[in-house]
Scaffold this motif. Sequence first.
Motif: not given
Length: 375
Positions: A149-150, A164-167, A172-176
Motif C-alpha cells: 500500500n502507498t 496499486l489498483e487505486n493509486i 489526486g489526494k496528494f495534489s489536493m
Amino acid sequence: MKSIIIKKIEKKVIVWFKNSNKYVVVEEITASIIEKLIIKVTIQKIAEDLEKELKISLKEAISFITDLEKQLVIPNITKPSKENSPVLSYKIPSTFAYEKHYLINSKNIKVVYSNEFELSLVHPKFAHLEIKKTSKVEFLFQVFNHKNNTFLILDGIFIGSWTLENIHYFEGKFSMKIIESIYQKSEEEWMGVFHASAINYKEDALLILGDSGNGKSTSLALLQAQGFHCIADDFVPVDTNHKIVAFPAGISIKPKAVDVLISDYPSLKMAAEYYYKRLNKTVRYLPPKNINYKKKFPCKALVFIKYDTSVELKVSKISNLEAFESLVPDSWISNVSENAASFLTWFSNLPCYQLTYSNNEMMYATIKSIFEEEL
C-alpha cells in the motif's frame, strides 16, 4: 443540512445526493418522486399521484417507484464507508530513498519518497519547482510503501493509504493537499477540482476540456506560446467564490506533440521522458510560465477542444447538460451541501462550446473571441 439538491437545467433535472456525493440527470417527474421518497412520502401515495398524472395503472406506478427507490435512491442515501480508512497498522520508515524540496507560492515543501515508483507519481510534474535542500520546511509530505500500500503522511498526520489498483486516488489526494498547503485553505473551502486545463486572458479564465488524445494539453501549450497564461493543466481548483486559481504542475506533452511545439519550446527536445505504465503513455513536462498565485479568475466558459486534421475550424455552442455529463465524472466536487448547490448554480450559467480545429491561427482567434464575447 440538505441530503439532496435538485436543480433544473434545460429540459432535465440534476439531483445531487449528499451521502454518495453523486450527481444524476433525470426527468422532472423522476426528480419529484425522488424528493418525495427522501421526505418519506409513502410509495402508495406517490403511486396514486403518478397513476393520475401519467394515466397508468397503480401496479405499474408502484413497480416504477419501487425500482427507482431500490436502484437509485437507497444506494445513494446509504452512508458510505470511510474512504481509505487506516485498516493496516504502519510504521513510518526511518530512512527514505529520495528527498525533494519544492518552492510553491513562497511555501517550502519537503517530500520524501520510499522508492522510485512513488517518486515517479509526483516528482516529474513538480520538478521545475525543485529547489536545493533547505532546513526551512513548512510542510512535510512522507510517501512510502507498506504491505503493498502507498501511504501519505502530512506533517505527521495520516492522510490515507492506497492499493496499486487505486493509486490514481493517491495522486489526486496528494495534489489536493498541495493546493490546501499553498493556499492555506481546507478541503471544505474548495468548490471543486476539475479534470481540465485552464487559461487566462486579461481578467478572465476558460476551462479547456477534452478526452485523452484529443490534443487538450498541446492546445494549452500552443495558447501559452501565443500570450495566453496557463493557470493549470489536468487539475483545476475552483474556490467557493467560483474563482479559478493556479495549480503549478507541468503541462504534460506526449511524444507526437513535441515536433509541433519544439519551435516555441526548444527545451522540450532535451526534456526527460516519463513512462506511466498504468496509463500506457509517455510524456514530457513543460513548465507553465508566469504563475501568479495571488490572482484569481472568474470562469468565462467551458471549451471542449479537439484536434482533427480533417477540420480546419468548427465551433458551436453545446448544451450545458452535454457538457455536464462529460465534466462531472472525472472531477472532484465538494460534498458540502452549500458547495454542491453553489457548483450547480455556477455551472448552469456557464456557456459551453465544442471547438474542433487543425488551423492553429484560427483556433487562437476563436479562443480570443470567446474571451471577448464576440463569438
